[in-house]
Design a protein around this motif. Structure first.
Motif, PDB file in Angstrom:
ATOM      1  N   ARG A   1      42.529  35.418  44.263  1.00  6.30           N
ATOM      2  CA  ARG A   1      42.893  36.807  44.033  1.00  6.30           C
ATOM      3  C   ARG A   1      43.949  36.897  42.917  1.00  6.30           C
ATOM      4  O   ARG A   1      43.863  37.732  42.027  1.00  6.30           O
ATOM      5  CB  ARG A   1      43.431  37.400  45.337  1.00  6.30           C
ATOM      6  CG  ARG A   1      43.658  38.903  45.277  1.00  6.30           C
ATOM      7  CD  ARG A   1      44.470  39.359  46.493  1.00  6.30           C
ATOM      8  NE  ARG A   1      44.439  38.349  47.556  1.00  6.30           N
ATOM      9  CZ  ARG A   1      45.396  38.199  48.452  1.00  6.30           C
ATOM     10  NH1 ARG A   1      46.474  38.978  48.425  1.00  6.30           N
ATOM     11  NH2 ARG A   1      45.299  37.281  49.378  1.00  6.30           N
TER      12      ARG A   1
ATOM     13  N   THR B   1      43.895  38.841  39.332  1.00  5.44           N
ATOM     14  CA  THR B   1      44.976  39.714  38.879  1.00  5.44           C
ATOM     15  C   THR B   1      45.506  39.249  37.527  1.00  5.44           C
ATOM     16  O   THR B   1      45.709  40.045  36.608  1.00  5.44           O
ATOM     17  CB  THR B   1      46.129  39.713  39.914  1.00  5.44           C
ATOM     18  OG1 THR B   1      45.581  39.965  41.201  1.00  5.44           O
ATOM     19  CG2 THR B   1      47.151  40.780  39.563  1.00  5.44           C
TER      20      THR B   1
ATOM     21  N   LEU C   1      43.060  40.102  34.839  1.00  7.49           N
ATOM     22  CA  LEU C   1      43.033  41.541  34.581  1.00  7.49           C
ATOM     23  C   LEU C   1      44.276  41.989  33.807  1.00  7.49           C
ATOM     24  O   LEU C   1      44.227  42.973  33.066  1.00  7.49           O
ATOM     25  CB  LEU C   1      42.927  42.310  35.896  1.00  7.49           C
ATOM     26  CG  LEU C   1      41.571  42.189  36.611  1.00  7.49           C
ATOM     27  CD1 LEU C   1      41.608  42.885  37.964  1.00  7.49           C
ATOM     28  CD2 LEU C   1      40.448  42.761  35.764  1.00  7.49           C
ATOM     29  N   ALA C   2      45.355  41.243  33.978  1.00  7.77           N
ATOM     30  CA  ALA C   2      46.584  41.613  33.287  1.00  7.77           C
ATOM     31  C   ALA C   2      46.524  41.256  31.809  1.00  7.77           C
ATOM     32  O   ALA C   2      47.138  41.904  30.970  1.00  7.77           O
ATOM     33  CB  ALA C   2      47.772  40.916  33.948  1.00  7.77           C
TER      34      ALA C   2
ATOM     35  N   VAL D   1      37.622  44.613  31.259  1.00  9.25           N
ATOM     36  CA  VAL D   1      38.430  44.819  32.452  1.00  9.25           C
ATOM     37  C   VAL D   1      37.888  45.966  33.300  1.00  9.25           C
ATOM     38  O   VAL D   1      37.791  45.857  34.527  1.00  9.25           O
ATOM     39  CB  VAL D   1      39.885  45.135  32.052  1.00  9.25           C
ATOM     40  CG1 VAL D   1      40.716  45.391  33.295  1.00  9.25           C
ATOM     41  CG2 VAL D   1      40.471  43.985  31.265  1.00  9.25           C
ATOM     42  N   GLU D   2      37.520  47.030  32.631  1.00  3.42           N
ATOM     43  CA  GLU D   2      37.083  48.215  33.354  1.00  3.42           C
ATOM     44  C   GLU D   2      35.855  47.922  34.221  1.00  3.42           C
ATOM     45  O   GLU D   2      35.790  48.318  35.391  1.00  3.42           O
ATOM     46  CB  GLU D   2      36.761  49.329  32.361  1.00  3.42           C
ATOM     47  CG  GLU D   2      36.995  50.720  32.908  1.00  3.42           C
ATOM     48  CD  GLU D   2      36.925  51.772  31.801  1.00  3.42           C
ATOM     49  OE1 GLU D   2      36.480  52.895  32.095  1.00  3.42           O
ATOM     50  OE2 GLU D   2      37.285  51.450  30.660  1.00  3.42           O
TER      51      GLU D   2
ATOM     52  N   ASP E   1      36.790  45.583  37.094  1.00  5.72           N
ATOM     53  CA  ASP E   1      37.544  46.346  38.085  1.00  5.72           C
ATOM     54  C   ASP E   1      36.615  47.185  38.957  1.00  5.72           C
ATOM     55  O   ASP E   1      36.771  47.249  40.172  1.00  5.72           O
ATOM     56  CB  ASP E   1      38.548  47.247  37.354  1.00  5.72           C
ATOM     57  CG  ASP E   1      39.369  48.060  38.328  1.00  5.72           C
ATOM     58  OD1 ASP E   1      39.927  47.455  39.261  1.00  5.72           O
ATOM     59  OD2 ASP E   1      39.431  49.291  38.166  1.00  5.72           O
ATOM     60  N   ARG E   2      35.636  47.771  38.313  1.00  6.69           N
ATOM     61  CA  ARG E   2      34.718  48.610  39.077  1.00  6.69           C
ATOM     62  C   ARG E   2      33.824  47.792  40.007  1.00  6.69           C
ATOM     63  O   ARG E   2      33.418  48.267  41.066  1.00  6.69           O
ATOM     64  CB  ARG E   2      33.846  49.434  38.116  1.00  6.69           C
ATOM     65  CG  ARG E   2      32.850  50.295  38.851  1.00  6.69           C
ATOM     66  CD  ARG E   2      32.290  51.391  38.014  1.00  6.69           C
ATOM     67  NE  ARG E   2      31.213  52.073  38.699  1.00  6.69           N
ATOM     68  CZ  ARG E   2      30.355  52.886  38.103  1.00  6.69           C
ATOM     69  NH1 ARG E   2      30.482  53.127  36.796  1.00  6.69           N
ATOM     70  NH2 ARG E   2      29.396  53.471  38.789  1.00  6.69           N
ATOM     71  N   LEU E   3      33.504  46.566  39.598  1.00 10.99           N
ATOM     72  CA  LEU E   3      32.573  45.748  40.366  1.00 10.99           C
ATOM     73  C   LEU E   3      33.240  44.966  41.498  1.00 10.99           C
ATOM     74  O   LEU E   3      32.575  44.590  42.472  1.00 10.99           O
ATOM     75  CB  LEU E   3      31.850  44.766  39.438  1.00 10.99           C
ATOM     76  CG  LEU E   3      30.860  45.394  38.460  1.00 10.99           C
ATOM     77  CD1 LEU E   3      30.509  44.409  37.359  1.00 10.99           C
ATOM     78  CD2 LEU E   3      29.602  45.854  39.202  1.00 10.99           C
ATOM     79  N   ALA E   4      34.535  44.729  41.369  1.00  7.87           N
ATOM     80  CA  ALA E   4      35.211  43.836  42.322  1.00  7.87           C
ATOM     81  C   ALA E   4      35.055  44.301  43.769  1.00  7.87           C
ATOM     82  O   ALA E   4      34.620  43.536  44.635  1.00  7.87           O
ATOM     83  CB  ALA E   4      36.691  43.706  41.953  1.00  7.87           C
TER      84      ALA E   4
ATOM     85  N   THR F   1      41.231  42.903  47.804  1.00  4.63           N
ATOM     86  CA  THR F   1      40.575  43.253  46.547  1.00  4.63           C
ATOM     87  C   THR F   1      40.824  44.718  46.207  1.00  4.63           C
ATOM     88  O   THR F   1      41.106  45.061  45.056  1.00  4.63           O
ATOM     89  CB  THR F   1      39.056  43.002  46.653  1.00  4.63           C
ATOM     90  OG1 THR F   1      38.829  41.669  47.098  1.00  4.63           O
ATOM     91  CG2 THR F   1      38.381  43.205  45.301  1.00  4.63           C
TER      92      THR F   1
ATOM     93  N   LEU G   1      45.657  47.952  39.428  1.00  4.11           N
ATOM     94  CA  LEU G   1      45.241  47.952  38.026  1.00  4.11           C
ATOM     95  C   LEU G   1      44.912  49.354  37.556  1.00  4.11           C
ATOM     96  O   LEU G   1      45.278  49.763  36.458  1.00  4.11           O
ATOM     97  CB  LEU G   1      44.011  47.069  37.856  1.00  4.11           C
ATOM     98  CG  LEU G   1      43.556  46.978  36.408  1.00  4.11           C
ATOM     99  CD1 LEU G   1      44.250  45.822  35.733  1.00  4.11           C
ATOM    100  CD2 LEU G   1      42.060  46.859  36.305  1.00  4.11           C
TER     101      LEU G   1
ATOM    102  N   LYS H   1      47.951  51.287  36.844  1.00  5.51           N
ATOM    103  CA  LYS H   1      48.608  50.774  35.647  1.00  5.51           C
ATOM    104  C   LYS H   1      47.878  51.262  34.387  1.00  5.51           C
ATOM    105  O   LYS H   1      48.490  51.726  33.433  1.00  5.51           O
ATOM    106  CB  LYS H   1      48.611  49.247  35.682  1.00  5.51           C
ATOM    107  CG  LYS H   1      49.471  48.614  34.596  1.00  5.51           C
ATOM    108  CD  LYS H   1      49.245  47.104  34.539  1.00  5.51           C
ATOM    109  CE  LYS H   1      48.945  46.655  33.138  1.00  5.51           C
ATOM    110  NZ  LYS H   1      48.234  45.398  33.072  1.00  5.51           N
TER     111      LYS H   1
END
Lengths: 221, 221
Positions: A83, A87, A90-91, A176-177, A180-183, B204, B211, B214
DNA sequence: GTCTATATAATGATAGAC
DNA sequence: GTCTATCATTATATAGAC
């Protein structure tokens, strides 16, 4: 990622340019001239350092494998840290983009680095699966190897098919987008069953059994 | 698959040889001469029929797209028939191998055919997901598009990464045996949850929410 | 260590004979 | 419709100067 800025020799600059271009356009469509141009050296110097274009590829393979191994073993040995890895990515996704693009190509084209990476990822997933079952956080599945293979396929498939996935989700690129949406939906699929009953599973079992009887290679239970 | 034997013109023979070689080695590594040799004609004739190598690729794209569309729409419109499609494939896998190899390349290399195929497969999956939810055989997921993207990634990823998967399972190549072994675990993953609680999902969600706050792109619920 | 110049080979594509 | 012969371009790789 240390190497990008850490090693400032001309040789390293050429290799890094090659990693970028191989990742972006694939091996056979990238020319020695392109690489030389990107690294701001002469084509002759590229060959001087790596002998052949194939030698340069091997150097890229080795280097990406080393850096990938660094991050992978450091961060994923402990499943809970996966995890944190997400993160961290993603940062600062740009830092990993070059290597990810290279890995994407390596896994798809016939390359030893691709084989190694898949195998390492597969072992790691299998390990996580078995640890999870022992700890009680995961269900004990019938065929751990097959299940691990499917899980690796899911995540590496996302990397490889990212361009298409992004298009399907109406986004510009797989960044990233999209991740993020799929996670959440991805983990959700592993947490709540998609099918409301076992009808489809039973049908699949039937079809598989029929085939096994016909072909003679025994079932796995 | 009708076209393999159905169309016996020289033009078709060249195109079929190209499909085979493009699928096997990729577009850029396959030369016009290779194709001519495989089709037992002169290199000049290849260009005579298709103008350029790129034109030949387009002809291959179109043809594979047509035959794939034939099978896909005929067999998968009704979700229940997906199982029959699997059975049919398993009964005679060799007939589909050429096209599958081509699709594998098309989806990975930058090709319009690859885009079309993914998009068609994505729409179909989304449709099945929504029909299933309405019929009650499937759970209503939070983000159907993202879930469909993941499902397509899983199956197309299996096609693309088949070589690796087979190696991981200790098999020679990604053929009937591998698919047979994976089918039940795959459906099982969609039928029984892998995680025994929602701890990982919650984590998750947290990471994703952080994110989104942010970066400012709002959550999807 | 780096360059320029060039050898050598392979590739996509053309022209014209049959 | 199909071939042979060939052109023009581009590629990898070499040789030797600086």
């Amino acid at each position: 990622m240390r190497s990008i800025d850490g090693d400032v020799t001309t040789r390293a600059r050429i290799r890094d340019a090659a990693i970028t271009l191989f990742g972006r356009h694939g091996f056979s469509r990238t020319t020695v001239r392109d690489i030389a141009s990107a690294a701001e050296v002469s084509p002759g110097l590229v060959i001087h350092y790596f002998g052949t274009k194939e030698g340069l590829r091997r150097a890229c393979d080795t280097h990406v494998l080393e850096t990938a191994h660094e991050s992978a073993t450091a961060k994923s040995q402990d499943p809970a840290k996966l995890r944190d890895a997400l993160t961290e990515y993603l940062a600062n996704p740009a830092a990993y983009e070059r290597e990810l693009a290279y890995i994407r190509r390596a896994v798809v084209e016939d390359s030893e680095a691709g084989d190694s990476l898949f195998d390492a990822y597969f072992s790691l997933t299998l390990q996580i699966l078995q640890d999870g079952a022992r700890a009680g956080t995961m269900r004990q599945v019938g065929d751990p190897e097959a299940t691990a293979a499917l899980m690796v396929t899911q995540s590496l498939g996302l990397l490889v098919l990212g361009r298409h996935v992004a298009r399907g989700l109406g986004q510009q690129g797989f960044g990233v987008e999209a991740i993020d949406r799929l996670a959440v939906p991805a983990v959700d699929l592993y947490t709540h069953p998609l099918y409301t009953d076992s009808a489809f599973l039973d049908a699949t079992r039937e079809a598989a059994t029929t085939l096994e009887e016909k072909d003679g290679h025994g079932p796995r239970h």
